[in-house]
Design a protein around this motif. Structure first.
Motif, PDB file in Angstrom:
ATOM      1  N   VAL A  70      24.470  59.451  28.944  1.00 56.31           N
ATOM      2  CA  VAL A  70      24.171  60.873  28.722  1.00 56.31           C
ATOM      3  C   VAL A  70      25.275  61.522  27.891  1.00 56.31           C
ATOM      4  O   VAL A  70      25.012  62.288  26.955  1.00 56.31           O
ATOM      5  CB  VAL A  70      24.009  61.610  30.076  1.00 56.31           C
ATOM      6  CG1 VAL A  70      23.930  63.123  29.872  1.00 56.31           C
ATOM      7  CG2 VAL A  70      22.766  61.106  30.800  1.00 56.31           C
ATOM      8  N   LYS A  71      26.518  61.210  28.208  1.00 57.61           N
ATOM      9  CA  LYS A  71      27.649  61.764  27.469  1.00 57.61           C
ATOM     10  C   LYS A  71      27.603  61.355  25.999  1.00 57.61           C
ATOM     11  O   LYS A  71      27.777  62.184  25.106  1.00 57.61           O
ATOM     12  CB  LYS A  71      28.961  61.294  28.098  1.00 57.61           C
ATOM     13  CG  LYS A  71      30.217  61.747  27.352  1.00 57.61           C
ATOM     14  CD  LYS A  71      31.467  61.248  28.046  1.00 57.61           C
ATOM     15  CE  LYS A  71      31.678  59.771  27.832  1.00 57.61           C
ATOM     16  NZ  LYS A  71      32.117  59.449  26.441  1.00 57.61           N
ATOM     17  N   THR A  72      27.359  60.074  25.749  1.00 60.12           N
ATOM     18  CA  THR A  72      27.318  59.578  24.369  1.00 60.12           C
ATOM     19  C   THR A  72      26.205  60.240  23.576  1.00 60.12           C
ATOM     20  O   THR A  72      26.387  60.627  22.414  1.00 60.12           O
ATOM     21  CB  THR A  72      27.113  58.048  24.356  1.00 60.12           C
ATOM     22  OG1 THR A  72      28.220  57.418  25.006  1.00 60.12           O
ATOM     23  CG2 THR A  72      27.013  57.522  22.938  1.00 60.12           C
ATOM     24  N   ARG A  73      25.044  60.397  24.186  1.00 60.05           N
ATOM     25  CA  ARG A  73      23.907  61.011  23.480  1.00 60.05           C
ATOM     26  C   ARG A  73      24.122  62.492  23.238  1.00 60.05           C
ATOM     27  O   ARG A  73      23.655  63.034  22.232  1.00 60.05           O
ATOM     28  CB  ARG A  73      22.623  60.758  24.270  1.00 60.05           C
ATOM     29  CG  ARG A  73      22.219  59.283  24.255  1.00 60.05           C
ATOM     30  CD  ARG A  73      21.027  58.975  25.140  1.00 60.05           C
ATOM     31  NE  ARG A  73      20.705  57.550  25.057  1.00 60.05           N
ATOM     32  CZ  ARG A  73      19.752  56.956  25.789  1.00 60.05           C
ATOM     33  NH1 ARG A  73      19.036  57.669  26.649  1.00 60.05           N
ATOM     34  NH2 ARG A  73      19.537  55.652  25.651  1.00 60.05           N
ATOM     35  N   LEU A  74      24.821  63.153  24.118  1.00 60.34           N
ATOM     36  CA  LEU A  74      25.166  64.552  23.884  1.00 60.34           C
ATOM     37  C   LEU A  74      26.164  64.683  22.734  1.00 60.34           C
ATOM     38  O   LEU A  74      26.155  65.662  21.991  1.00 60.34           O
ATOM     39  CB  LEU A  74      25.765  65.167  25.158  1.00 60.34           C
ATOM     40  CG  LEU A  74      24.776  65.543  26.263  1.00 60.34           C
ATOM     41  CD1 LEU A  74      25.525  65.862  27.552  1.00 60.34           C
ATOM     42  CD2 LEU A  74      23.924  66.739  25.846  1.00 60.34           C
ATOM     43  N   GLN A  75      27.016  63.685  22.582  1.00 57.66           N
ATOM     44  CA  GLN A  75      28.034  63.724  21.537  1.00 57.66           C
ATOM     45  C   GLN A  75      27.509  63.240  20.184  1.00 57.66           C
ATOM     46  O   GLN A  75      28.144  63.496  19.159  1.00 57.66           O
ATOM     47  CB  GLN A  75      29.226  62.849  21.936  1.00 57.66           C
ATOM     48  CG  GLN A  75      30.015  63.381  23.115  1.00 57.66           C
ATOM     49  CD  GLN A  75      31.136  62.444  23.525  1.00 57.66           C
ATOM     50  OE1 GLN A  75      31.111  61.253  23.182  1.00 57.66           O
ATOM     51  NE2 GLN A  75      32.118  62.950  24.241  1.00 57.66           N
ATOM     52  N   SER A  76      26.390  62.537  20.185  1.00 60.57           N
ATOM     53  CA  SER A  76      25.883  61.942  18.948  1.00 60.57           C
ATOM     54  C   SER A  76      25.444  63.019  17.954  1.00 60.57           C
ATOM     55  O   SER A  76      24.977  64.090  18.346  1.00 60.57           O
ATOM     56  CB  SER A  76      24.705  61.016  19.253  1.00 60.57           C
ATOM     57  OG  SER A  76      23.607  61.755  19.763  1.00 60.57           O
ATOM     58  N   PRO A  77      25.579  62.750  16.639  1.00 61.25           N
ATOM     59  CA  PRO A  77      25.229  63.753  15.629  1.00 61.25           C
ATOM     60  C   PRO A  77      23.745  64.104  15.600  1.00 61.25           C
ATOM     61  O   PRO A  77      23.378  65.208  15.205  1.00 61.25           O
ATOM     62  CB  PRO A  77      25.676  63.094  14.313  1.00 61.25           C
ATOM     63  CG  PRO A  77      25.739  61.636  14.604  1.00 61.25           C
ATOM     64  CD  PRO A  77      26.133  61.526  16.035  1.00 61.25           C
ATOM     65  N   GLN A  78      22.838  63.175  15.999  1.00 54.01           N
ATOM     66  CA  GLN A  78      21.410  63.466  15.953  1.00 54.01           C
ATOM     67  C   GLN A  78      20.925  64.304  17.133  1.00 54.01           C
ATOM     68  O   GLN A  78      19.795  64.755  17.152  1.00 54.01           O
ATOM     69  CB  GLN A  78      20.581  62.185  15.859  1.00 54.01           C
ATOM     70  CG  GLN A  78      20.686  61.260  17.054  1.00 54.01           C
ATOM     71  CD  GLN A  78      21.689  60.153  16.828  1.00 54.01           C
ATOM     72  OE1 GLN A  78      22.814  60.410  16.412  1.00 54.01           O
ATOM     73  NE2 GLN A  78      21.289  58.926  17.092  1.00 54.01           N
ATOM     74  N   GLY A  79      21.785  64.488  18.122  1.00 54.66           N
ATOM     75  CA  GLY A  79      21.398  65.304  19.270  1.00 54.66           C
ATOM     76  C   GLY A  79      20.877  64.470  20.421  1.00 54.66           C
ATOM     77  O   GLY A  79      20.485  63.306  20.254  1.00 54.66           O
ATOM     78  N   PHE A  80      20.846  65.067  21.597  1.00 55.32           N
ATOM     79  CA  PHE A  80      20.527  64.347  22.830  1.00 55.32           C
ATOM     80  C   PHE A  80      19.124  63.749  22.816  1.00 55.32           C
ATOM     81  O   PHE A  80      18.944  62.571  23.113  1.00 55.32           O
ATOM     82  CB  PHE A  80      20.686  65.299  24.014  1.00 55.32           C
ATOM     83  CG  PHE A  80      20.366  64.680  25.348  1.00 55.32           C
ATOM     84  CD1 PHE A  80      21.206  63.727  25.905  1.00 55.32           C
ATOM     85  CD2 PHE A  80      19.214  65.035  26.046  1.00 55.32           C
ATOM     86  CE1 PHE A  80      20.912  63.149  27.138  1.00 55.32           C
ATOM     87  CE2 PHE A  80      18.924  64.464  27.274  1.00 55.32           C
ATOM     88  CZ  PHE A  80      19.768  63.521  27.821  1.00 55.32           C
ATOM     89  N   ARG A  81      18.122  64.538  22.460  1.00 52.97           N
ATOM     90  CA  ARG A  81      16.748  64.042  22.525  1.00 52.97           C
ATOM     91  C   ARG A  81      16.481  62.934  21.521  1.00 52.97           C
ATOM     92  O   ARG A  81      15.888  61.903  21.850  1.00 52.97           O
ATOM     93  CB  ARG A  81      15.775  65.199  22.302  1.00 52.97           C
ATOM     94  CG  ARG A  81      15.724  66.196  23.460  1.00 52.97           C
ATOM     95  CD  ARG A  81      14.632  67.220  23.258  1.00 52.97           C
ATOM     96  NE  ARG A  81      14.554  68.155  24.375  1.00 52.97           N
ATOM     97  CZ  ARG A  81      13.675  69.146  24.460  1.00 52.97           C
ATOM     98  NH1 ARG A  81      12.791  69.331  23.468  1.00 52.97           N
ATOM     99  NH2 ARG A  81      13.673  69.951  25.503  1.00 52.97           N
ATOM    100  N   LYS A  82      16.910  63.127  20.276  1.00 50.06           N
ATOM    101  CA  LYS A  82      16.666  62.111  19.244  1.00 50.06           C
ATOM    102  C   LYS A  82      17.453  60.835  19.511  1.00 50.06           C
ATOM    103  O   LYS A  82      17.071  59.755  19.051  1.00 50.06           O
ATOM    104  CB  LYS A  82      17.029  62.671  17.877  1.00 50.06           C
ATOM    105  CG  LYS A  82      16.080  63.751  17.389  1.00 50.06           C
ATOM    106  CD  LYS A  82      16.426  64.199  15.977  1.00 50.06           C
ATOM    107  CE  LYS A  82      15.447  65.240  15.475  1.00 50.06           C
ATOM    108  NZ  LYS A  82      15.771  65.700  14.097  1.00 50.06           N
TER     109      LYS A  82
END
Length: 283
Positions: A37-49
């Protein structure tokens, strides 16, 4: 060094290896969904994508393989450097001893941690791709350098984290020991570690975001060059303060780091203590 002292040192080293390694594997696997969850929140494409709440164990093989040697390398370095420096330091220099030991521990551990982290984070934001496929793709297109992309940013994040966490952990244990009149128990060490780890995570979240962006950046891009200041500047320009230290991001960072560090310190301190007792008994 006498043979008996050599055997004692070896026995202590084995206990430290067991402590750091087992604690690292146990905690990392249990709290892996929070890390995703943390990594996806930090990713440039955003959490959902990046996958949302789907495939929250994507990348877990990389963590399972790298966790034991990574944690063991850190605790071996930390305990040994602390032991060497402690002999020549006075009480008021104790926090400095802990800082130096933790910093050197992170530098050594990151040699193992970064390749595992690169593969894991890329798998976390691409749950449809397998870990082995991502590893092969990285090696084919970027070579071994691709696995170490983000080494500098990881060290620059981990050292401040440790400079905050370990002196605070040691201070809280000493304070608690002084208050109750005896050495803290394992669960008390865990509480101290949880507080110290959570606080350190909150302080270093912007550096953690920059590390993630560098590892996930497209090969050849400006961010992929590994410049931490450039990565932070890019996040600031596009997302502002919310991108560096957003409340939705701070929550999983603290929620993951607090129990992770607490459980790690609990397990490792128990085993390291046994190693120290064995070393004393041999003498």
């Amino acid at each position: 060094m006498e043979p008996r002292e050599s055997w004692a040192a070896l026995a202590s080293l084995i206990f430290i290896l067991k402590a750091g390694g087992i604690a690292g594997v146990f905690v990392d696997l249990i709290l892996f969904p929070l890390d995703t969850v943390k990594t996806r929140l930090q990713s440039p494409q955003g959490f959902r994508k990046a996958g949302g709440f789907r495939g929250i164990y994507a990348g877990v093989p990389s963590t399972a393989i790298g966790s034991f040697p990574n944690a063991a390398a850190f605790f071996i370095t930390y305990e040994n450097v602390k032991s060497v420096l402690h002999h020549d330091s006075t009480s008021y220099l104790t926090p400095v001893t802990h800082m130096v030991a933790a910093s050197l521990g992170e530098v050594v551990a990151c040699l193992i941690r970064v390749p595992s982290e690169v593969v894991k984070q890329r798998a976390q934001v691409s749950p449809s791709a397998g870990t082995f496929r991502i590893l092969s793709h990285t090696l084919y297109h970027e070579g071994i350098q691709g696995l170490y992309r983000g080494y500098k940013s990881t060290v620059l994040r981990e050292i401040p984290f440790s400079l905050v966490q370990f002196p605070l952990w040691e201070f809280l244990k000493d304070l608690w020991s002084w208050k109750q009149g005896h050495v803290v128990d394992s669960w008390q060490s865990a509480v101290c570690g949880a507080f110290a780890g959570g606080f350190a995570a909150a302080v270093t979240t912007p550096l953690d975001v920059a590390k993630t962006r560098i590892m996930l950046a497209k090969a050849g891009s400006t961010t992929a060059s590994g410049n931490v200041l450039a990565a932070l500047g890019g996040i600031w320009r596009t997302q502002g303060l919310s991108g560096l230290q957003a409340r939705p991001l701070a929550v999983p960072c603290w929620t993951r780091s607090a129990p992770q560090e607490g459980l790690s310190m609990c397990s490792s301190s128990r085993q390291v203590g046994r190693g120290a007792d064995l070393h004393t008994a041999v003498h």
